[in-house]
Design an enzyme around this catalytic site. Structure first.
Site, short mmCIF file in Angstrom:
data_model
loop_
_atom_site.label_atom_id
_atom_site.label_comp_id
_atom_site.label_asym_id
_atom_site.label_seq_id
_atom_site.Cartn_x
_atom_site.Cartn_y
_atom_site.Cartn_z
N HIS A 14 41.38 29.85 46.57
CA HIS A 14 42.72 29.24 46.65
C HIS A 14 42.65 27.74 46.34
O HIS A 14 43.51 27.20 45.67
CB HIS A 14 43.29 29.38 48.06
CG HIS A 14 43.52 30.79 48.51
ND1 HIS A 14 42.74 31.39 49.46
CD2 HIS A 14 44.46 31.70 48.16
CE1 HIS A 14 43.17 32.62 49.68
NE2 HIS A 14 44.21 32.83 48.89
N ASP A 73 43.27 38.78 41.09
CA ASP A 73 44.37 39.74 41.16
C ASP A 73 44.98 39.85 39.77
O ASP A 73 46.14 39.48 39.55
CB ASP A 73 45.39 39.28 42.19
CG ASP A 73 44.80 39.25 43.58
OD1 ASP A 73 44.31 40.28 44.04
OD2 ASP A 73 44.77 38.16 44.18
O1 PAF Z 1 48.02 36.83 45.75
C1 PAF Z 1 48.59 36.71 46.85
O2 PAF Z 1 48.05 36.13 47.80
C2 PAF Z 1 49.99 37.27 47.04
O3 PAF Z 1 50.13 38.49 46.41
C3 PAF Z 1 51.12 36.30 46.63
C4 PAF Z 1 51.10 36.02 45.13
C5 PAF Z 1 50.98 35.00 47.40
C6 PAF Z 1 52.48 36.93 46.96
O4 PAF Z 1 52.60 37.19 48.31
#
Ligand code: PAF
Length: 281
Positions: A36, A149
């Protein structure tokens, strides 16, 4: 760094900022890790003000999934976002995002049917709905998502095109632990022994890529079998949900690997479902 919890306030502030600043958005479900933080740093390079959202989105979890035990650490997250250069953290309340009589969803219909969508049929509808809401509230110029993802990013890119959002979508590379395990908030569910076995996804992807590159194997059936063997060897109890070779853009299944092929897989290990992917070309 500002912390905002009200939708109204967030709308007012982002509209004020928008007159003089390029706004970068990094949506998250919290429990932040280095993956992140790399998205936040990337957003920082591409915009003037970075807004990070923390919201564990209930609509993307099926009733049998891990919503209630999804890890949370709001205090730790706020400190990490500040250190990574975030300017605003938006932490809306569940009831304000989804009030009692909420009934409007955003659904991308086709590319959500395969891979993750096959195993988690309601998942992407939840993701597109929350991200559309965040886009509407914040109106970013740039939004950054991780390639881990991969299907999610492709679905969201499709939504941006189909719904005419003037937002530049950036895909940032997957951040891995030293042994190759893709960073994920779900890795925290493993004990030390299980954690070692969790490298089976990365090892399987690496094996496939090696076979493509060095041995010129391009039949996906052979690659899939080799990957399954690697997974079984490292984690005999693992259950492969899918191993799919698809075109990077269209997500169409391919039988022969070419330069645009990406391999994605989902594996259930010790009760935890992990996903990963790697470009084969
Ligand atoms: O990837 C994630 O953490 C979630 O799917 C997101 C994009 C924040 C949507 O809730």
């Amino acid at each position: 760094m500002q912390i905002i919890r009200s939708i109204k306030k967030m709308q007012v502030i982002s509209r004020q900022l928008a007159s003089k600043n390029k706004i970068g958005l990094v949506p998250t479900m919290g429990f932040l890790h280095e993956g992140h933080l790399s998205l936040i740093r990337k957003a920082k390079k591409l915009s003037d003000k970075v807004i990070v959202t923390i919201f564990v989105n209930p609509t993307q979890f099926a009733p049998n999934e891990d919503l209630s035990k999804y890890p949370r650490d709001e205090k730790g997250d706020i400190a990490k976002i500040k250190a990574a250069g975030g300017d605003i953290v938006f932490i809306p309340k569940r009831d304000s995002i989804y009030p009692d009589r909420f009934e409007t969803y955003v659904n991308c219909e086709k590319i959500t049917q395969t891979l993750e969508g096959e195993s988690r049929p309601t998942h992407f509808r939840g993701v597109t709905t929350i991200v559309a809401k965040l886009f509407n509230i914040i109106r970013p110029d740039v939004a950054v998502f991780g390639q881990k993802d991969y299907q999610q990013v492709m679905v969201l890119k499709k939504m941006v095109v189909d719904l005419d959002y003037p937002i530049k979508m950036i895909i940032a590379p997957t951040v891995r632990e030293k042994d190759g395990l893709a960073m994920s908030s779900r890795n925290k569910y493993f004990n030390a022994v299980q954690r070692k076995e969790a490298i089976c996804l990365y090892q399987a992807l690496k094996t496939a890529k090696q076979l493509v590159k060095s041995d010129n194997v391009n039949e996906t059936i052979k690659l899939r079998n080799s990957m399954k063997r690697v997974i079984k060897k490292i984690c005999p109890t693992a259950k492969v949900d899918y191993i799919a070779f698809t075109d990077f853009e269209s997500l169409k299944i391919t039988k022969k690997v070419n330069k645009n092929t990406i391999c994605s897989l989902a594996v259930k290990l010790h009760g935890v479902r992990l996903i990963d992917n790697m470009k084969m070309g």
